[in-house]
Scaffold this active site. Structure first.
Site, PDB file in Angstrom:
ATOM      1  N   GLY A  83       0.711  -1.621  -0.022  1.00 23.66           N
ATOM      2  CA  GLY A  83      -0.119  -0.162  -0.208  1.00 23.66           C
ATOM      3  C   GLY A  83       0.953   0.566   0.023  1.00 23.66           C
ATOM      4  N   CYS A  84       0.492   2.366   0.490  1.00 16.90           N
ATOM      5  CA  CYS A  84       1.098   3.288   0.567  1.00 16.90           C
ATOM      6  C   CYS A  84       2.758   3.252   1.089  1.00 16.90           C
ATOM      7  CB  CYS A  84       0.716   4.614   1.540  1.00 16.90           C
ATOM      8  SG  CYS A  84       1.439   6.083   1.694  1.00 16.90           S
ATOM      9  N   PHE A  85       3.778   3.984   1.014  1.00 18.05           N
ATOM     10  CA  PHE A  85       5.562   3.917   1.134  1.00 18.05           C
ATOM     11  C   PHE A  85       5.259   4.274   2.554  1.00 18.05           C
ATOM     12  CE2 PHE A  85       6.485   5.599  -2.843  1.00 18.05           C
ATOM     13  CZ  PHE A  85       6.070   6.959  -2.252  1.00 18.05           C
TER      14      PHE A  85
END
Length: 179
Positions: free
Chosen positions: A14-16
């Site tokens: 997902g979002c890093f």
């Protein structure tokens, strides 16, 4: 970046920003970089990756000392730091750029990643959809994304999305954390 005394994993969850925040707090992690990988576009940037047209995932490159923190712990933290059961989605973030994916550098890592998925599956009611993908060129994310949580801990995203993940990691993996 990998030598005989270090190991490097490329992981997309997902979002890093979330995985970056987790791994920067782990004893034995030597470096964490936010990158784009797994797509076809040369020199992607955040805006193009967010469009969903590049094929790239937001990922982190985690370099660690396996004599300090075992590879299995790094992989357990991966499955703790995101929901590997939602296809192309993490919370409110939707699109292939938010997929759960692992990019093994060699067959040994591929085997480790497969074992980690099998180990994690009983912890989830739904099937894990994490893919194991061929390694691709890594494109460094913009400076703004590097250590986002450390640089902006009071940002709304950090407060609402990252803090609960860090709380879960602290609860289950405190022995491996530096702070």
């Amino acid at each position: 970046m990998s030598s005989s005394s270090t190991e490097t994993f490329v992981l997309a969850g997902g979002c890093f920003w979330c995985l970056d925040a987790v791994y920067r707090r782990v004893r034995g992690v030597l470096d964490v970089r936010s990158v784009y990988t797994g797509g076809q576009t040369e020199h992607p940037d955040y805006e193009s990756v967010c469009s969903g047209t590049t094929g790239h995932a937001e990922a982190v490159v985690v370099t660690f000392d396996p004599m300090v923190v075992p590879a299995e712990v790094i992989l357990d933290l991966f499955f703790t730091g995101h929901d590997p059961t939602t296809l192309n989605r993490q919370g409110y973030d939707v699109g292939t750029q938010y997929r759960s994916a692992m990019f093994p550098a060699n067959e040994q890592q591929r085997t480790l990643f497969e074992q980690a998925i099998n180990k994690a599956q009983p912890l989830f009611q739904d099937p894990i959809v994490t893919t194991i993908e061929e390694p691709q060129k890594l494109w460094e994310a913009e400076d703004f994304h590097q250590d986002f949580y450390g640089n902006q801990p009071f940002n709304g995203y950090c407060q609402v999305i990252i803090n609960p993940k860090l709380a879960k990691v602290r609860k289950d993996y405190a022995v491996w954390l530096t702070h």
